[in-house]
Scaffold this motif. Structure first.
Motif, PDB file in Angstrom:
ATOM      1  N   PRO A 204       0.812  -1.215   0.000  1.00 11.62           N
ATOM      2  CA  PRO A 204       0.000   0.000   0.000  1.00 11.62           C
ATOM      3  C   PRO A 204       0.847   1.267   0.000  1.00 11.62           C
TER       4      PRO A 204
ATOM      5  N   PRO B  57      -8.324   7.619  -6.579  1.00 10.16           N
ATOM      6  CA  PRO B  57      -8.692   6.594  -5.592  1.00 10.16           C
ATOM      7  C   PRO B  57      -7.468   6.169  -4.774  1.00 10.16           C
TER       8      PRO B  57
ATOM      9  N   PRO C  64      -5.324   3.381  -2.283  1.00 10.15           N
ATOM     10  CA  PRO C  64      -5.291   1.915  -2.193  1.00 10.15           C
ATOM     11  C   PRO C  64      -6.218   1.428  -1.076  1.00 10.15           C
ATOM     12  N   GLU C  65      -6.739   0.239  -1.318  1.00  5.60           N
ATOM     13  CA  GLU C  65      -7.682  -0.302  -0.341  1.00  5.60           C
ATOM     14  C   GLU C  65      -6.919  -0.920   0.831  1.00  5.60           C
TER      15      GLU C  65
ATOM     16  N   THR D  39      -7.411  -3.115   4.298  1.00  6.30           N
ATOM     17  CA  THR D  39      -8.423  -3.854   5.059  1.00  6.30           C
ATOM     18  C   THR D  39      -8.000  -4.034   6.512  1.00  6.30           C
TER      19      THR D  39
ATOM     20  N   LYS E   9      -3.814   1.585   7.960  1.00  7.73           N
ATOM     21  CA  LYS E   9      -5.184   2.111   7.935  1.00  7.73           C
ATOM     22  C   LYS E   9      -5.171   3.590   8.339  1.00  7.73           C
TER      23      LYS E   9
ATOM     24  N   HIS F 121      -3.944   5.530   5.531  1.00  2.00           N
ATOM     25  CA  HIS F 121      -5.012   5.633   4.527  1.00  2.00           C
ATOM     26  C   HIS F 121      -5.996   6.745   4.910  1.00  2.00           C
TER      27      HIS F 121
END
Lengths: 326, 639
Positions: free
Chosen positions: B336, B355, B357-358, B360, B366, B369
């Motif tokens: 990420p 967008p 990056p995802e 989880t 996180k 993010h």
């Protein structure tokens, strides 16, 4: 003394049965030399003279043989199997006096190597301490000089005859033992007893510096082959001289001789023996040149052999020794 | 993998740390294992030696019993002298290791048997037993060691080993026991009973001692002679002491002495090749011989070396796998980051809605993010706001630019202004600190007089510029009707004071010069006094007046004064932007400097003079931002 007499008696008995000395016709320049014991560094000079060609350089063709436990050197001489033999000076005098017509013509060792040795732990520190002790002595002879010392010192000792080994001494069966400096003394050392654990009595230090290894031949040989004998003596001395300056090479030569004769060889021991022989050959403080016999030494030897003897009965020096070097 | 990546650095650190950890663990393990191995190997050697000695004793001890029993029987009279041979025969027959047995009597012990009497039985060939009564002049047994030593020392004696020429040249030893008789209550030595033992079993037993790869054993006799040894030439030929002498190794002699003294020890040493060895020495109690078991030091650890090699391979493989696994995991965890970096680049280029990056997991990634998402949102809002602000600012700037143009258009800026009046030289400049400023100057002909003015409005920027515009406009309109400077100023003051809610004011100098005579009537409302400059460089300041600036007090009175300039003289007017011009060191240009510069330029034309001063001011201020409007005006009356 007793042994010497026994040997002489034996020889005399044998004499008539032996061929006339000099009766065998030998090619000119050929000589057979017999050492009075099995091959070892005690006789290194002869081996070196032979192997390094000193004899052949002198125009001699020398064979070297040796006496054994069963046939002694005088017998080899008497039987004509040897032209020249080596003998202890004292033994030589005894043999001569027993009637064998042999002459002394060269003295290799100039000093006595005989010594008495005792363990320090036995408390023996000087000659007087030997009084009342058991002393090992060779059953085969050469016992005259130590006996002379003990007699002269007026000691009362118990002589224990031994054959060849030092084991009786090592096992404390006896208090002291007669040994040769170049031989048994070192064997004791090689059995794990350190020198500082021993009290040595060198007989040479007690006025008994009687020379040992001498060269003998029959009178007849002396008369006919003087020149060869002289050459032999000179080449032998040269052999010793070479041996003194080439110890390792000499030890190899000795080792080869011993192997050939199937005599067990221990190089450390032979090295010791060679070293001591070279010291014994060196005249040192004695007023004599190599190869000769000092008249005084002869007289001392005769006196040891004849306790209580006197000038009038002594075999004259000239009758015993023939000097080839004059 | 690139060397400057985070993953590479992480893995390098991990692998280096693991390797260091391994080295430490291995060091501890190695020293402990080595110690244990050494101890166990030594223990093995000692055990082996003890076992071997035990087995030897199982042969030697029973062999000792035989002559001891015979001696006892002889002393007890249980063996008549004529049955000795049969006893000896049965001894030889029933004991496999016994090659011969003998009872040797003292010389002349039995008067009827002569000097020598030694009945003996011995093996003749493999199975036959021969008996014989030995002893004669050629075999005087009582001078033999085996006889003499027990006889003299009164102890039983194991002889030095020897090669028996009659016994197939095999290695033999003899055990001899003295026996005694009693004569008149006195114990008297009577002879020796001996048995001869073949030592083949001993040689075999010792040669079977195998330890490590090349470890071996040997036996020394009581005088240090090698009875057995892997080196054949040593056997019965050398003693440990002769070998010590030959090799010049006194430590070997010391070991030999310890062996002969019956010590049990582990002794360090080296073999003739110089390799380290350990020798365990232990006595053989019955014969007083000594057994040595030799352990090559290097081989003691050979199994450890093998293990080390395996361990090393495992560790290398482990580190390799760890690296591979770490690469995988770290790449997975940091992927990420790379995507964030790409997104950040796109965001930076203005694509705020790129967008992200995802993620989880609920970890730092996180958080990163969320921070990125927040940043994206904030950035978009901010930029939007900025755009609005910027356009508003641009609008204001454009308006200001126009205002400046209008303001500049209000003051005369064509030089020379009166080409038809060659006797009048005049030049002026105004440089605002901002887009628009509060300084002003003006001149125009009112009849045959030149009306000229200079002023400085309090404050800066747009308000000051508006006040300046009002002042200038009023001046023009008032000067049309009035010709007295004091009156003009009074009028201006009244007009400007009225409805001056913002309490602004303006310092103002107004002069009327008769261009024919050079006489100047003037009124000064709080402005810097102008300078009269003679051609010879002499300068004089008009006296300061007590008149207040315009716009403060409605009823203020303004005095008027008169002076005249001669042809060739110059009149120099300025605002405080000149004397108060600051440089980076906060040093003001100052009136002193101004008068020096003016003196130097006394022969220049007004234009040249103003330009020179402008240049000199720029040299003083350098890059320091201009803080106040600068206005200079110079006029001369030519001859």
């Amino acid at each position: 003394m007793k042994t010497a007499v026994l040997i002489c008696t034996f020889i005399i008995l044998c004499l008539p049965a032996l061929p006339e000395s000099g009766g065998t016709v030998r090619p000119a320049g050929h000589l057979t030399f017999a050492s009075h014991w099995l091959p070892q560094a005690q006789f290194a000079g002869y081996y070196v003279a032979k192997d390094k060609g000193f004899y052949s350089e002198a125009g001699l063709n020398v064979d070297i043989t040796h006496a054994t436990a069963s046939i002694d050197a005088p017998s080899l001489l008497a039987s004509g199997k040897a032209d020249i033999i080596s003998l202890f000076l004292i033994t030589g005098i005894a043999v001569r006096e027993s009637g064998m017509d042999l002459m002394h013509f060269g003295q290799i060792s100039q000093h006595s190597a005989i010594m008495l040795v005792a363990r320090k732990s036995s408390g023996i520190r000087n000659v007087r301490d030997l009084d009342g002790k058991k002393i090992g002595i060779w059953k085969t002879g050469f016992d005259e000089v130590p006996r002379a010392l003990i007699t002269r010192e007026g000691l009362n000792v118990q002589w224990i005859p031994v054959l060849a080994t030092v084991n009786l001494f090592l096992m404390n069966g006896i208090d002291a033992m007669t040994v040769m400096w170049y031989n048994e003394y070192h064997q004791i050392y090689l059995s794990g007893i350190n020198e500082d654990e021993l009290t040595p009595f060198f007989l040479s230090e007690y006025g008994l510096d009687i020379p040992e290894d001498g060269l003998f031949c029959l009178s007849s040989t002396m008369q006919t082959r003087k020149d060869d004998l002289r050459k032999f003596l000179q080449a032998t001395l040269k052999g010793w001289e070479y041996a003194a300056s080439h110890r390792d090479e000499t030890l190899n030569i000795v080792e080869e001789r011993m192997n050939k004769a199937h005599v067990p060889c221990n190089r450390a021991h032979q090295s010791w023996m060679l070293d001591k022989m070279i010291r014994l050959i060196t005249p040192g403080e004695k007023q004599v040149s190599q190869g000769r016999l000092l008249e005084q030494d002869y007289r001392n030897a005769w006196d040891v052999l004849h306790p209580g003897g006197n000038e009038s009965t002594r075999l004259p020096y000239r009758a015993f020794h023939f000097s080839l070097m004059d | 993998m690139r060397k400057n990546t985070l993953s590479f650095r992480l893995i390098r650190h991990i692998v280096l740390f693991c390797a260091a950890l391994f080295v430490i663990c291995f060091g501890v393990y190695y020293s402990v294992a080595r110690k244990n191995l050494r101890q166990s190997t030594r223990q093995n050697a000692i055990q082996l030696a003890d076992n071997t000695v035990g087995r030897m004793e199982q042969i030697l001890r029973p062999a000792e019993k035989i002559p001891e029993n015979i001696a006892w029987m002889l002393e007890s009279g249980l063996i008549p002298k004529d049955s000795a041979l049969s006893v000896l025969t049965s001894v030889v027959r029933s004991n496999a290791n016994i090659y011969g047995a003998m009872i040797a009597f003292e010389p002349g012990f039995f008067p009827d048997k002569g000097r020598y009497y030694a009945p003996a039985a011995f093996m003749n060939g493999d199975s036959a037993i021969r008996t014989s009564v030995l002893g004669d002049q050629s075999y005087e047994y009582f001078y033999m060691d085996w006889y003499q030593i027990p006889g003299m020392s009164h102890i039983s004696y194991w002889s030095e080993p020897y090669y028996d020429e009659g016994g197939g040249n095999s290695l033999m030893t003899t055990y001899s026991v003295p026996f005694y008789t009693w004569e008149e209550g006195q114990k008297k030595f009577a002879g020796v009973v001996k048995v001869d033992l073949s030592l083949e079993w001993l040689t075999r037993m010792v040669s079977e001692v195998r330890i490590l790869k090349t470890g071996y054993a040997y036996v020394l006799s009581r005088s240090g002679v090698f009875v057995t040894h892997p080196e054949q030439r040593y056997i019965m030929n050398q003693s440990i002491f002769s070998v010590a002498e030959e090799l010049g190794r006194p430590e070997l002699r010391d070991m030999g002495r310890a062996m002969l003294a019956g010590e049990s020890l582990m002794i360090p040493g080296s073999n003739p090749e110089g390799e380290k060895i350990w020798t365990w020495i232990t006595p053989i109690p019955s014969s007083k011989w000594s057994l040595a078991v030799v352990l090559p030091h290097r081989e003691m650890y050979s199994s450890l070396r093998e293990m080390n090699l395996i361990l090393l391979l495992i560790v290398v493989a482990g580190l390799f796998l760890l690296s591979l696994y770490s690469i995988r995991v770290i790449e997975m965890l940091t992927r990420p980051l790379t995507q964030f970096a790409a997104s950040a680049r796109l965001i930076a280029s203005g694509q705020f809605h790129t967008p992200l990056p995802e993620v989880t997991t609920q970890d730092e990634m996180k958080e990163l993010h969320d921070s990125f998402a927040f940043m994206q949102k904030e950035l978009a809002t901010y930029i939007e706001h900025l755009k609005e602000t910027t356009s508003a600012k641009e609008k204001i700037e454009s308006e200001l630019r126009i205002a400046r143009e209008i303001q500049m258009g209000m003051i005369p800026h064509i030089f020379p202004p009166f080409p038809d009046l060659p006797q009048l030289g005049l030049y002026a400049m105004l440089k605002s600190a901002k887009e628009v400023g509060g300084d002003l100057y003006d001149f125009f002909m009112a009849g045959n007089k030149l009306c000229f003015a200079i002023g400085d409005v309090s404050g800066k920027g747009v308000p000051a510029s508006l006040f300046m515009a009002v002042t200038r406009t009023l001046l023009r309109s008032v000067a049309d009707k009035e010709h007295s400077p004091a009156n003009i100023i009074r009028s201006l003051n009244r007009s400007l004071t009225t409805s001056n809610d913002s309490s602004m004011f303006v310092t103002f100098f107004l002069g009327m010069m008769d261009i024919e005579t050079g006489q100047i009537d003037y009124a000064n409302a709080g402005h810097n006094p102008p300078v009269i400059l003679s051609p010879d460089g002499t300068i004089s300041w008009l006296p300061r007046t007590q008149n207040p600036p315009i716009g403060l007090f409605e009823d203020a009175d303004y005095a008027e004064a008169t002076f005249a300039i001669r042809p060739g003289d110059k009149l120099f007017l300025y605002t405080d932007g000149v004397t108060e011009a600051e440089n980076a060191s906060r040093e003001l240009f100052g009136e002193k400097r101004l008068s020096q510069e003016l003196s130097r330029c006394s022969r220049q034309t007004p234009k040249e003079l103003v330009s020179t001063l402008e240049t000199t001011l720029a040299g003083h201020v350098l890059d320091w931002p201009q803080s106040d409007d600068i206005t200079m005006m110079c006029m001369s009356l030519n001859e």
